[in-house]
Design a protein around this motif. Structure first.
Motif, PDB file in Angstrom:
ATOM      1  N   CYS A 280       0.576  -0.842  -0.236  1.00 63.57           N
ATOM      2  CA  CYS A 280       0.076  -0.235   0.017  1.00 63.57           C
ATOM      3  C   CYS A 280       0.867   1.538   0.124  1.00 63.57           C
ATOM      4  O   CYS A 280       0.496   1.951  -0.513  1.00 63.57           O
TER       5      CYS A 280
ATOM      6  N   SER B 181     -12.015  -7.408  -1.400  1.00 66.81           N
ATOM      7  CA  SER B 181     -11.708  -6.049  -1.799  1.00 66.81           C
ATOM      8  C   SER B 181     -10.263  -5.649  -1.502  1.00 66.81           C
ATOM      9  O   SER B 181      -9.419  -6.328  -0.779  1.00 66.81           O
ATOM     10  N   GLU B 182     -10.205  -3.997  -2.233  1.00 62.67           N
ATOM     11  CA  GLU B 182      -8.419  -3.020  -2.653  1.00 62.67           C
ATOM     12  C   GLU B 182      -8.310  -3.502  -0.853  1.00 62.67           C
ATOM     13  O   GLU B 182      -6.674  -3.698  -0.813  1.00 62.67           O
TER      14      GLU B 182
ATOM     15  N   THR C 126      -7.230  -6.268   0.476  1.00 60.30           N
ATOM     16  CA  THR C 126      -5.685  -6.452  -0.267  1.00 60.30           C
ATOM     17  C   THR C 126      -4.286  -6.588   0.343  1.00 60.30           C
ATOM     18  O   THR C 126      -3.810  -6.924   0.940  1.00 60.30           O
ATOM     19  N   TYR C 127      -4.772  -5.018   0.526  1.00 61.66           N
ATOM     20  CA  TYR C 127      -3.455  -4.022   1.375  1.00 61.66           C
ATOM     21  C   TYR C 127      -3.079  -4.575   2.917  1.00 61.66           C
ATOM     22  O   TYR C 127      -2.146  -4.863   3.038  1.00 61.66           O
TER      23      TYR C 127
END
Length: 731
Positions: free
Chosen positions: A488, A539-540, A543-544
């Motif tokens: 991220c 979701s993004e 993921t991060y």
């Protein structure tokens, strides 16, 4: 011609009357004279003459009496004290004539009222006025002569001879049970046709007076001997005998005969029995331990000296209640009082107390309530909470209200309402407490390293320097460096900011699941996610966050060189590595031990405040332990909480480094964050059993793994798990 006969006819009456006749050659005159005229003469008259074959008559003429036409209806009257007398008369005169009622009795006539009825006499133009005078409240003072008066004119008289009045009332009777009671009622002497006398007793169950009928046990008589007297005798009086008695004499109304009716009622006479009494049981409430007051009040002509008290068949006056009983005799009022004052006990429920006076064979009984309640233990409002109590007679409900303005809520909401059952004396639940909820900031992502026995984070060593290195941006070292390669932060576009000012470096200790206390240095880095927070799987953000939880992309292949790069800052854009300063060399030496075998001990998530203690810069340790499930393949016993302890005395153990990895939520002053941290144990060169354990990444308390999308952390209570966006508390 001249009639052969002349007579006078009275209207409505048969027969004729003759008048005085005079005549001459052409006319015969007849005059009718009526002497001592009274109301019977008030009629029409006409003159009639006989002519050979028929009667010829004159017009009608009337006799009308002016002045008093009628006096009172009877020559004498009788009345009753307290009732009215009506005296009437009739007068003919002008419409303005005023007639009054006169008397020689000397009584006050100011209260006398009159009713007038006028009738016009068309023949004379006069008015006939009928008067009815009412004396509203007779007494013996009104006895005397009465007549109507109009100026000097007076009607005939009537005499109010008798006003019947009470001479004596019946006296109360106080007797022993089984004796006789007698009552006498007297009035003035009278003669009154069809009067009725009776005795009545009061029916308490129906609340009415009932006429007493003579029987074998009741005798009634009345007679006149100078006065009128009525007498009743009630034999064999018992407790069930009516208590109240009275005499009633009714005088019928007959105004035409001069009898002005009414009724005389005696005062109420009471039968009181020596030994008769009442028993009462009074309690402040029906709770065990409350004061009960049992009282017997009895009429008694002497102190009986001796009583017995029973609960059921068990005598208690000489044992259980020996010191609780008092007796008092009042000779003036002939009253005997027994008082028992003691505590109410639950075993008394539904029992009967009997008080006996053997001397007179008297006893009274009263029953205790079927239910005697018990109070529950007192509740105290917890910190930041208030209690409101509502009672319904058989129990009470207590409602806990927490200080929501300051984010305090019931720890277990279903236990914020508790009920006390008075029959059992127990609460249905244990009242919960108030705990504080602080929103979790999911944008804060953290990862950390713990080095066992390493003292670099002690203030007197390298703490400040290490904090500077770990906070460096744009180098290989630290949390923002390329060594960890946190996606991220290093992706384009950058999805999180590095919070350099929040880097932690602290020398502390914790206890492992096996009970060992480890000491060393904890370092911690912070990232703040700048994108949208979406806690759904895949979701993004997830993921991060997972990348941070796994220590960046390079933690899985963590090597000695990576550890060195993590602590030694270099610029990747330069070809040649700069010479290490003395401190960097020492640090690298500390980090780069012999080849190591790395494994991960299974720990539960521990708030950073509980690890770094007061020496850290992140606030006090106020968060509770969080217990989470172990990873697949591990036993539940491994997923236990770390109990922070003060650092123990130094203990000898082989040099080793531990890296701990976890994700979860942490509450600091001002809010809560999601985080990751790691602990790896470097066993050094110590002999190890074969095969060596593999590196296992353990997730602890990650919000996205526990089903919540938003939520808060609870302080000051048991741990919290996230289920369907609600708080579920676990002990």
């Amino acid at each position: 011609s001249v009639p052969s006969r002349i007579v006078w006819e009275r209207e409505g009456l048969s027969g004729y009357r003759y008048g005085r006749k005079t005549s001459n050659d052409t006319m015969v005159t007849s005059r009718l004279y009526v002497y001592n005229v009274d109301s019977s003469d008030e009629r029409r008259y006409r003159c009639m003459g006989w002519y050979s074959t028929d009667w010829l008559s004159s017009d009608w003429g009337s006799i009308v009496i002016a002045g008093f036409r009628r006096g009172p209806l009877s020559d004498s009257m009788s009345g009753v004290t307290g009732f009215a007398a009506v005296i009437g008369c009739s007068y003919m005169g002008s419409s303005g004539s005023v007639v009054t009622l006169a008397t020689d009795s000397g009584a006050d006539m100011s209260g006398v009222t009159s009713v007038i009825r006028d009738t016009n006499n068309a023949a004379t133009g006069l008015v006939v006025r009928e008067y009815n005078f009412t004396i509203p409240d007779l007494t013996e003072d009104y006895e005397g002569d009465y007549w109507c008066a109009m100026g000097d004119e007076a009607s005939t008289e009537t005499t109010l001879r008798t006003v019947v009045d009470v001479r004596s009332q019946p006296d109360n009777a106080t007797i022993m049970v089984g004796d006789s009671a007698a009552f006498t009622f007297t009035t003035t002497k009278f003669w009154w046709p069809n009067y009725v006398s009776e005795w009545q007793s009061y029916n308490t169950s129906r609340s009415v007076w009932e006429t007493v009928v003579e029987s074998d046990t009741i005798r009634i008589s009345d007679y006149t001997a100078g006065i009128w007297k009525s007498w009743i005798n009630i034999q064999g009086v018992e407790e069930e005998t009516p208590k109240w008695w009275r005499a009633v004499v009714t005088f019928p109304d007959n105004p035409g005969q001069g009898y002005m009716g009414g009724q005389l009622v005696s005062s109420t006479a009471e039968i009181s029995l020596y030994g008769s009494g009442t028993i009462s049981l009074d309690t402040s409430d029906n709770f065990e331990g409350s004061t009960m007051n049992l009282t017997v009040v009895s009429s008694m002509h002497a102190d009986p000296q001796y009583i017995k008290v029973y609960i059921g068949a068990y005598r208690v006056d000489n044992r259980l209640w020996k010191d609780d009983i008092t007796t008092t005799f009042n000779a003036d009022t002939e009253t005997y009082i027994i008082t028992i004052i003691t505590e109410l006990k639950s075993w008394l429920a539904g029992t009967t107390v009997t008080v006996k006076i053997p001397k007179y064979d008297l006893e009274w009984s009263v029953s205790f309530p079927d239910t005697i309640y018990q109070r529950c233990s007192a509740l105290t409002a917890p910190d930041y909470g208030t209690l409101q109590t509502t009672a319904d007679g058989t129990g009470e409900t207590v409602v806990l209200t927490c200080d929501k303005d300051n984010n305090y809520y019931p720890y277990e909401p279903e236990k914020a309402y508790v009920y006390c059952d008075y029959e059992t004396g127990f609460w249905n639940e244990t009242l919960t407490t108030c705990v504080k909820r602080i929103p979790i900031d999911y944008s804060i992502l953290r990862m950390g390293l713990f080095f066992t026995k390493y003292q670099g984070c002690r203030p007197e060593y390298y703490q400040a320097y290490l904090t500077t290195i770990l906070s460096t941006v744009g180098k290989t070292c630290g949390w923002a460096g390329t060594t960890m390669n946190t996606l991220c932060y290093h992706d384009d576009p950058q999805m999180c900011d590095f919070q350099a000012n929040k880097t932690v470096c602290d020398y502390t200790s914790y206890t492992t699941s096996s009970g060992r206390t480890l000491k060393g240095s904890l370092i911690m880095g912070y990232f703040k996610y700048t994108g949208d927070i979406d806690l759904t799987e895949g979701s993004e953000y997830q993921t991060y966050a997972t990348n941070v939880a796994e220590g960046g992309t390079r933690y899985a292949s963590w090597t000695q060189s990576k550890r060195s790069a993590f602590f030694v800052c270099s610029d990747p854009s330069k070809r040649r590595r700069r010479d290490l300063p003395d401190f960097d060399s020492q640090l690298e030496t500390l980090i780069n031990w012999n080849e190591t075998i790395v494994d991960v001990e299974h720990y539960s998530n521990v708030p950073i405040e509980e690890i770094i203690g007061e020496s850290g810069n992140q606030g006090d340790a106020s968060s509770p332990e969080v217990v989470v499930a172990p990873p697949e393949g591990d036993s539940a016993e491994q997923a236990v909480g770390i109990t922070p302890t003060d650092p123990p005395a130094e203990e000898e153990e082989p040099d080793h480094v531990t890296m701990f990895i976890a994700i979860g939520s942490l509450c600091l002053v001002g809010g809560c964050v999601a985080f990751s941290w790691f602990i790896l144990r470097d066993r050094g060169t110590r002999p190890q059993p074969e095969p060596e354990p593999e590196l296992t990444l353990i997730r602890f308390g990650a919000p996205e793994q526990q089903g919540g999308s938003e939520g808060e952390r609870i302080y000051g209570a048991s741990p919290v798990a996230w289920v369907d966006n609600q708080y579920t508390n676990h002990k």
